[in-house]
Design a protein around this motif. Structure first.
Motif, PDB file in Angstrom:
ATOM      1  N   UNK A   1      60.021  57.217  55.404  1.00 56.48           N
ATOM      2  CA  UNK A   1      60.478  56.050  56.164  1.00 56.48           C
ATOM      3  C   UNK A   1      60.531  54.819  55.273  1.00 56.48           C
ATOM      4  N   UNK A   2      59.586  54.698  54.355  1.00 55.26           N
ATOM      5  CA  UNK A   2      59.593  53.567  53.426  1.00 55.26           C
ATOM      6  C   UNK A   2      60.862  53.562  52.571  1.00 55.26           C
ATOM      7  N   UNK A   3      61.305  54.755  52.182  1.00 54.34           N
ATOM      8  CA  UNK A   3      62.551  54.856  51.412  1.00 54.34           C
ATOM      9  C   UNK A   3      63.747  54.445  52.264  1.00 54.34           C
ATOM     10  N   UNK A   4      63.722  54.868  53.542  1.00 55.01           N
ATOM     11  CA  UNK A   4      64.781  54.471  54.461  1.00 55.01           C
ATOM     12  C   UNK A   4      64.774  52.956  54.661  1.00 55.01           C
ATOM     13  N   UNK A   5      63.575  52.389  54.767  1.00 55.32           N
ATOM     14  CA  UNK A   5      63.441  50.949  54.988  1.00 55.32           C
ATOM     15  C   UNK A   5      63.993  50.158  53.801  1.00 55.32           C
ATOM     16  N   UNK A   6      63.719  50.638  52.594  1.00 55.83           N
ATOM     17  CA  UNK A   6      64.165  49.936  51.388  1.00 55.83           C
ATOM     18  C   UNK A   6      65.680  49.832  51.340  1.00 55.83           C
TER      19      UNK A   6
ATOM     20  N   UNK B   1      58.508  46.612  52.273  1.00 56.42           N
ATOM     21  CA  UNK B   1      57.513  47.686  52.355  1.00 56.42           C
ATOM     22  C   UNK B   1      56.312  47.291  53.201  1.00 56.42           C
ATOM     23  N   UNK B   2      55.908  46.019  53.133  1.00 58.07           N
ATOM     24  CA  UNK B   2      54.725  45.551  53.859  1.00 58.07           C
ATOM     25  C   UNK B   2      54.910  45.605  55.370  1.00 58.07           C
ATOM     26  N   UNK B   3      56.155  45.673  55.821  1.00 52.78           N
ATOM     27  CA  UNK B   3      56.446  45.706  57.267  1.00 52.78           C
ATOM     28  C   UNK B   3      56.060  47.052  57.874  1.00 52.78           C
ATOM     29  N   UNK B   4      56.195  48.116  57.091  1.00 51.13           N
ATOM     30  CA  UNK B   4      55.962  49.479  57.583  1.00 51.13           C
ATOM     31  C   UNK B   4      54.505  49.882  57.346  1.00 51.13           C
ATOM     32  N   UNK B   5      53.836  50.292  58.423  1.00 54.39           N
ATOM     33  CA  UNK B   5      52.435  50.720  58.326  1.00 54.39           C
ATOM     34  C   UNK B   5      52.270  52.073  59.019  1.00 54.39           C
TER      35      UNK B   5
END
Length: 215
Positions: A96-101, A107-111
């Protein structure tokens, strides 16, 4: 004797016709569509503390996560919470972090959120986790076929001191709500939901509120 036989046959025919009519009504597309609609629930969505995406193994294309990014950019949540899981040894959160980028989400938004268990027990743990993280209002994104169940299971979230869970039903491509009876995957999803929801009501009937208040 023969008159009684004719009378008996007449009653049998009436009964058969009655059941044929009932079955005909049940299998009618409008009736089946109505049944499918009963599994959908959606709360009024407004800006909240976070957006939470539970893990659904059926969501192979990450449609729920994409919807979470949309909600984030719409200003409905400052944090995106992802239930952690592994796919062939790879962390869901890392994916999901890769999708978010690629979508401009920092990155700090995703936990990540890690919980164990099944059914109502798991959802109770999710609510406890969200509460312990300090969130007051959280939007929970689920496929529309599971939205009614999450609404039922999260009902206690409106209690004082508990996180308020807002359920958003997401229209996913792998579930055909308007023609669920013609699609094997969609049928399987509704049968699963029927079982889980039925089990919940059965336990409520057997134990009342005692099981819910057990620690």
């Amino acid at each position: 004797m023969s008159k009684q036989g004719k009378a008996g046959c007449g009653c049998l025919v009436i009964i058969l016709v009655f059941f044929m009519v009932i079955i005909g009504v049940l299998v009618h597309p409008l009736t089946l569509k109505f049944i499918g609609n009963q599994f959908k629930h959606e709360d009024k969505i407004f800006p909240s503390d976070a957006i939470f995406v539970p893990r659904f193994v059926e969501d192979r294309n990450g449609e729920l996560y994409i919807e979470a990014f949309r909600e984030y950019w719409a200003g409905n949540g400052k944090t995106i919470l992802i239930e952690e899981d592994k796919v062939f040894g790879t962390s869901i959160v890392d994916l999901v972090l890769k999708m978010a980028k690629t979508r401009g989400v920092k990155e700090a938004v995703v936990k990540k959120v890690e919980v164990e268990g099944e059914g109502k027990i798991k959802i109770d743990k999710i609510k406890e986790k969200l509460t312990s993280m300090g969130f007051k209002k959280v939007i929970i994104l689920v496929p529309e076929y599971a939205s009614k169940r999450f609404h039922l299971f999260c009902g206690a979230s409106k209690d004082e001191g508990k996180v308020l869970c807002l359920i958003k039903a997401v229209n996913v491509t792998y579930f055909k709500r308007d023609k669920w009876w013609k699609d094997s995957v969609s049928r399987g999803m509704l049968i699963k939901e029927l079982f889980l929801t039925g089990s919940y009501y059965l336990e409520r009937f057997k134990y009342g509120e005692k099981r819910d208040t057990k620690k």
